[in-house]
Write an enzyme that holds these catalytic residues in place. Structure first.
Site, PDB file in Angstrom:
ATOM      1  N   LEU A  37       0.839  -1.211   0.000  1.00 49.04           N
ATOM      2  CA  LEU A  37       0.000   0.000   0.000  1.00 49.04           C
ATOM      3  C   LEU A  37       0.866   1.250   0.000  1.00 49.04           C
ATOM      4  O   LEU A  37       1.942   1.268   0.601  1.00 49.04           O
ATOM      5  CB  LEU A  37      -0.885   0.008   1.253  1.00 49.04           C
ATOM      6  N   ASP A  85       2.489  -2.642  13.023  1.00 46.59           N
ATOM      7  CA  ASP A  85       1.050  -2.375  12.981  1.00 46.59           C
ATOM      8  C   ASP A  85       0.194  -3.525  13.502  1.00 46.59           C
ATOM      9  O   ASP A  85      -1.013  -3.382  13.648  1.00 46.59           O
ATOM     10  CB  ASP A  85       0.641  -1.999  11.551  1.00 46.59           C
ATOM     11  N   HIS A 181       0.207   7.539   9.737  1.00 47.15           N
ATOM     12  CA  HIS A 181       0.097   7.152  11.147  1.00 47.15           C
ATOM     13  C   HIS A 181       0.609   8.270  12.063  1.00 47.15           C
ATOM     14  O   HIS A 181       1.451   9.076  11.652  1.00 47.15           O
ATOM     15  CB  HIS A 181       0.962   5.908  11.417  1.00 47.15           C
ATOM     16  N   CYS A 268       8.006   1.245  11.928  1.00 43.35           N
ATOM     17  CA  CYS A 268       7.113   0.238  11.329  1.00 43.35           C
ATOM     18  C   CYS A 268       7.754  -1.132  11.223  1.00 43.35           C
ATOM     19  O   CYS A 268       7.058  -2.147  11.181  1.00 43.35           O
ATOM     20  CB  CYS A 268       6.714   0.654   9.920  1.00 43.35           C
TER      21      CYS A 268
HETATM   22  C1  CIR Z   1       0.657   0.682   4.896  1.00 44.62           C
HETATM   23  O1  CIR Z   1       0.157   1.549   4.193  1.00 44.62           O
HETATM   24  O2  CIR Z   1       0.022   0.100   5.768  1.00 44.62           O
HETATM   25  C2  CIR Z   1       2.094   0.313   4.683  1.00 44.62           C
HETATM   26  N1  CIR Z   1       2.411   0.481   3.307  1.00 44.62           N
HETATM   27  C3  CIR Z   1       3.018   1.147   5.545  1.00 44.62           C
HETATM   28  C4  CIR Z   1       2.841   0.893   7.005  1.00 44.62           C
HETATM   29  C5  CIR Z   1       3.757   1.720   7.837  1.00 44.62           C
HETATM   30  N2  CIR Z   1       3.619   1.387   9.214  1.00 44.62           N
HETATM   31  C6  CIR Z   1       3.793   2.227  10.212  1.00 44.62           C
HETATM   32  O3  CIR Z   1       3.968   3.415  10.005  1.00 44.62           O
HETATM   33  N3  CIR Z   1       3.685   1.748  11.449  1.00 44.62           N
END
Ligand code: CIR
Length: 277
Positions: A37, A85, A181, A268
């Protein structure tokens, strides 16, 4: 309960645990990372470069003496490298998240066995709420949760129920508009200091904390982590790195160009914790 005379805010007995961790969990990026994503498409991440940056990140975590559990790639979940996450890990117990991105919901069941092995008290977010770990900043005093496109009020209510009895205050704050986030824009540096973008700090959510601003134009540097004696920052933000070093932090930088294409940063890529007992 101790008290800092300057801040006039109670400091909890688990004061050290927000800075010191015996463990981290990471997951290697899979070939499907190209499908991850992203808010804006700036091109697909390069897997080889991502793997190299990820290996450097794990090396930095391990250099502090922590045990790093590296989980295998998950082709079915392109964003599974962003393990933060999937859970909130506290000294008292852990809570499995309920991501707001439908394509990421299944990552939680993939993470659960690793946490179950370490946490006798593993709780869950009750449906229908949604919440992702990237929206949660745990300080010595409280758990701040940023409402975002991924985290809703029902998710925060479910988290509040899940951590009941563990002695935390849960405070709801706002994630800036168009920011993925809450922790995209901030990081805990020590017991009373937060690294933040100006756009987030201007909301007033860090009143009572000392705030170090990332340099103008270096907003992506805010997604850093304090991990034991290190502050691990994404490479390429020299003004912010210098400000942190001047403030006395031991800074290590890790390449983040590929994760950044998917709106990811240093926080993340790991769950960081000290399991109970
Ligand atoms: C998303 O859009 O969920 C992932 N591409 C990126 C997640 C990043 N996670 C975070 O900041 N904890």
């Amino acid at each position: 309960m101790g008290r800092d005379p300057n801040l006039q805010i109670p400091i909890r007995p688990h004061v050290r645990s927000v800075l010191r961790f015996t463990h981290a969990i990471t997951r290697r990026p899979s070939a499907s990372i190209t499908q991850g994503l992203r808010a804006v498409d700036t091109g697909a991440p390069n897997l080889d470069r991502f793997l190299q940056d990820h290996a450097d990140y794990v090396t930095a975590l391990r250099s502090t003496g922590a045990v790093v559990i590296e989980l295998p790639p998950l082709d079915a979940f392109p964003d599974a490298v962003f393990v933060e996450d999937t859970a909130l890990c506290l000294p008292e117990g852990a809570v499995l998240m309920r991501p707001g991105a439908p394509s990421r919901l299944g990552e939680v069941a993939e993470m659960a066995p690793s946490l179950r092995a370490l946490y006798p008290d593993l709780r869950e977010i009750a449906a229908p709420g949604h919440i992702e770990g990237g929206d949660i900043l745990t300080t010595e005093r409280e758990i701040l949760v940023g409402l975002s496109a991924r985290t809703d009020a029902a998710g925060v209510a479910a988290l509040t129920d899940a951590v009941a009895g563990w002695g935390y205050d849960v405070r709801v704050v706002e994630t800036p508009p168009d920011i993925l986030h809450f922790k995209t824009d901030c990081a805990l540096l020590d017991g009373e200091t937060i690294l933040s973008t100006k756009r987030l700090a201007d909301s007033g959510c860090f009143t009572g904390y000392r705030v170090i601003h990332v340099a103008d134009g270096e907003e992506a540097a805010a997604n850093a982590i304090r991990f034991n004696d290190l502050v691990i920052c994404p490479a390429g933000f020299p003004k912010t790195a210098e400000a942190l070093m001047k403030a006395g932090y031991d800074v290590v930088t890790v390449g983040n160009t590929e994760a950044a294409k998917l709106d990811g940063g240093m926080s993340c890529l790991s769950l960081r914790f000290t399991p109970p007992g």
